[in-house]
Design an enzyme around this catalytic site. Structure first.
Site, PDB file in Angstrom:
ATOM      1  CD  GLU A 121      30.728  59.429-174.344  1.00  0.00           C
ATOM      2  OE1 GLU A 121      31.209  58.572-175.129  1.00  0.00           O
ATOM      3  OE2 GLU A 121      30.914  59.421-173.114  1.00  0.00           O
ATOM      4  CB  CYS A 135      33.771  55.306-174.806  1.00  0.00           C
ATOM      5  SG  CYS A 135      33.892  56.844-173.964  1.00  0.00           S
TER       6      CYS A 135
HETATM    7  C1  UN1 Z   1      34.319  57.165-171.263  1.00  0.00           C
HETATM    8  O1  UN1 Z   1      35.084  56.231-171.488  1.00  0.00           O
HETATM    9  O2  UN1 Z   1      33.072  57.018-171.340  1.00  0.00           O
HETATM   10  O3  UN1 Z   1      38.805  60.852-172.184  1.00  0.00           O
HETATM   11  C2  UN1 Z   1      34.766  58.498-170.818  1.00  0.00           C
HETATM   12  C3  UN1 Z   1      38.813  59.948-171.344  1.00  0.00           C
HETATM   13  C4  UN1 Z   1      38.104  60.195-170.034  1.00  0.00           C
HETATM   14  C5  UN1 Z   1      36.641  59.972-170.177  1.00  0.00           C
HETATM   15  C6  UN1 Z   1      36.248  58.691-170.830  1.00  0.00           C
HETATM   16  N1  UN1 Z   1      38.360  61.555-169.609  1.00  0.00           N
HETATM   17  O4  UN1 Z   1      39.385  58.883-171.522  1.00  0.00           O
END
Ligand code: UN1
Length: 508
Positions: free
Chosen positions: A261, A295
């Protein structure tokens, strides 16, 4: 903060390797955790050396033999109690997340809530690890599939979600019958210690064997050990594309499995049919939430030419109202970046953007003076660019938002897809045809595609992850659990003959 650390059982100097029983000695050097909030040293953690690492893997393998025999719903019951413990620790753990990582307190609590949610999900899942049954072509035969646990799961997590992403992996892995070895980010080691302590308490109370929940603190080397280790059938890694490529290659070279991921380069398309006020909130939260370090952060806005100027003006006005400062003060919207390296990357991206022809609708910069002593507080900024600029194709973990103009919906979708990453995407529109086109096979190529919602803030119930350089893995909800198990196809003959498949005869 001292009181919070005490509540979470964090010392000034902490051992960093544990199998869930005693913390082990190791001589791998020390990680000092400085808060980006005020630049203060919070505490330090010992890194794993190879000997301690090997002891952990051996203990985990031993624990797996016992853990896999426990019925899945009973494992679910233990995860239920973990969820209860997290409810109790929500306040101190959320505060530690905010202080060690720098995200707003709201988001720190949100992250612990995400952990609680995945516990609840995993409890239900523990009674739903379903396999299919098939009709055999042979008489008096039964055919079906079962899902069995894999073994030791290595979890490599990133600083930006220092606790939630680990829990997405571990809670599923545990109900599936796997045991876990966690390498938290070396930028947020104390969040790892706190979680390990909370889990150890629940596990101890339930007599869970030592080795089901393990932690190995350290940097890249520890990640390399996990990736190359044939005793670890699955490595789940969350972080940069660069890291993921190394982990993916090392795990694949030994025929292991990985869940990757990785980076995103997420865009929101703002159509001429959008609810502009709603789009504004979605875009601003998406771009500046977690100081642009999710992310799923919104990095690009692809705006229809007819609303471009109006939307840009509203955006600039909204950004000027943002309060930047101590994330533990709930009046502030934006906290610091994780460290000075991140600040340097932010400046480097701004510089490259200008050099490549981008112009700034709102300038960036670092904040100085009282309250900003850590040197990690930067101004969210807005640049006007074209999509093909090298810097726009790249994920910079900072609050830099790129604006791009479009004429037709087909062009907008091509721009949205026209980057190497494929995590999250969104369209703001009240036009049904546009929305359905965006969600169709000809539309977004991302793992997540939203309508009238920003790119970040996914719920745990859906599978989380994305395509292309994002790595293709899925964590969290839906049927992501299947990646933590091995599938076995079973055919059982309860007749007195041995008919062969495909009509083959073989008589003796
Ligand atoms: C991440 O940034 O690795 O959807 C995860 C989102 C959060 C998770 C982000 N629930 O922004």
């Amino acid at each position: 903060m001292q009181q919070i650390l005490q509540q979470l059982n964090i010392q000034q100097i902490n051992k960093g390797v544990s199998t869930g029983g005693e913390w082990l000695d190791s001589t791998g050097g020390t990680i000092e955790s400085y808060s980006p909030v005020d630049g203060q040293l919070i505490a330090s953690v010992q890194q794993a050396d190879r000997q301690a690492y090997d002891a952990v893997v051996a203990k985990a393998q031993e624990a797996f033999v016992a853990w896999r025999k426990i019925p899945a719903p009973k494992r679910g019951e233990i995860v239920r109690q973990v969820g209860e413990a997290l409810r109790q620790y929500k306040q101190p753990l959320g505060m530690l997340v905010s202080y060690e990582m720098g995200k707003s307190l709201q988001e720190g609590y949100g992250e612990v809530q995400e952990m609680i949610d995945i516990c609840d999900f995993a409890v239900g899942l523990s009674r739903q690890l379903y396999g299919l049954t098939m009709h055999s072509e042979r008489p008096l035969h039964r055919m079906y599939e079962q899902w069995h646990p894999l073994g030791v799961v290595g979890i490599i997590s990133a600083f930006n979600f220092p606790v939630a992403v680990w829990s997405w992996n571990s809670m599923l892995a545990w109900v599936c019958g796997d045991v876990c070895i966690w390498k938290p980010s070396e930028k947020t080691p104390l969040c790892g210690i706190a979680c390990q302590n909370i889990i150890a308490e629940v596990f101890k109370k339930n007599g869970v064997p030592e080795g089901v929940s393990c932690i190995v603190q350290g940097g890249r080397e520890v990640g390399e050990w996990l990736s190359a280790d044939t005793r670890i059938p699955l490595v789940s890694a969350t972080g940069s594309t660069r890291m993921g490529k190394a982990v993916g290659a090392a795990v694949a070279a030994r025929m292991g499995r990985s869940i990757l991921e990785l980076g995103g380069n997420n865009a929101i398309i703002i159509s001429q049919h959008a609810d502009i006020d709603m789009s504004l909130i979605g875009a601003v939260f998406g771009a500046v939430g977690t100081a642009g370090q999710r992310c799923t952060t919104t990095r690009r806005l692809i705006i229809h030419e007819s609303v471009y100027d109006t939307f840009k003006a509203k955006l600039v006005a909204a950004y000027q109202q943002l309060r930047i400062g101590n994330p533990l003060d709930t009046a502030n919207h934006v906290g610091p970046l994780i460290d000075k390296d991140a600040v340097n990357n932010y400046f480097s991206a701004i510089e490259q953007c200008s050099r490549q022809g981008g112009t700034f609708a709102l300038e960036g910069g670092v904040l100085k003076g009282q309250g900003y002593e850590s040197g990690c507080y930067v101004k969210p900024c807005i640049a006007e660019v074209t999509n093909e600029l090298a810097i726009v194709q790249h994920e910079t973990f900072a609050p830099i938002l790129y604006l791009i103009k479009y004429k037709t919906i087909e062009e907008a979708v091509a721009l949205q897809n026209g980057v190497p990453q494929g995590l999250s995407s969104a369209i703001m529109t009240l036009n049904l045809r546009e929305a359905e086109y965006f969600l169709s096979a000809a539309g977004s190529d991302c793992g997540i595609a939203n309508v009238n919602i920003g790119t970040s803030g996914a719920e745990i119930g859906g599978a989380f992850g994305g395509e292309k350089e994002t790595g293709g893995g899925r964590e969290s909800g839906s049927d992501a659990w299947k990646a933590y198990m091995r599938r076995q196809t079973n055919t059982l003959n309860f007749g007195t003959d041995l008919p062969l498949a495909q009509g083959i005869t073989f008589d003796l």
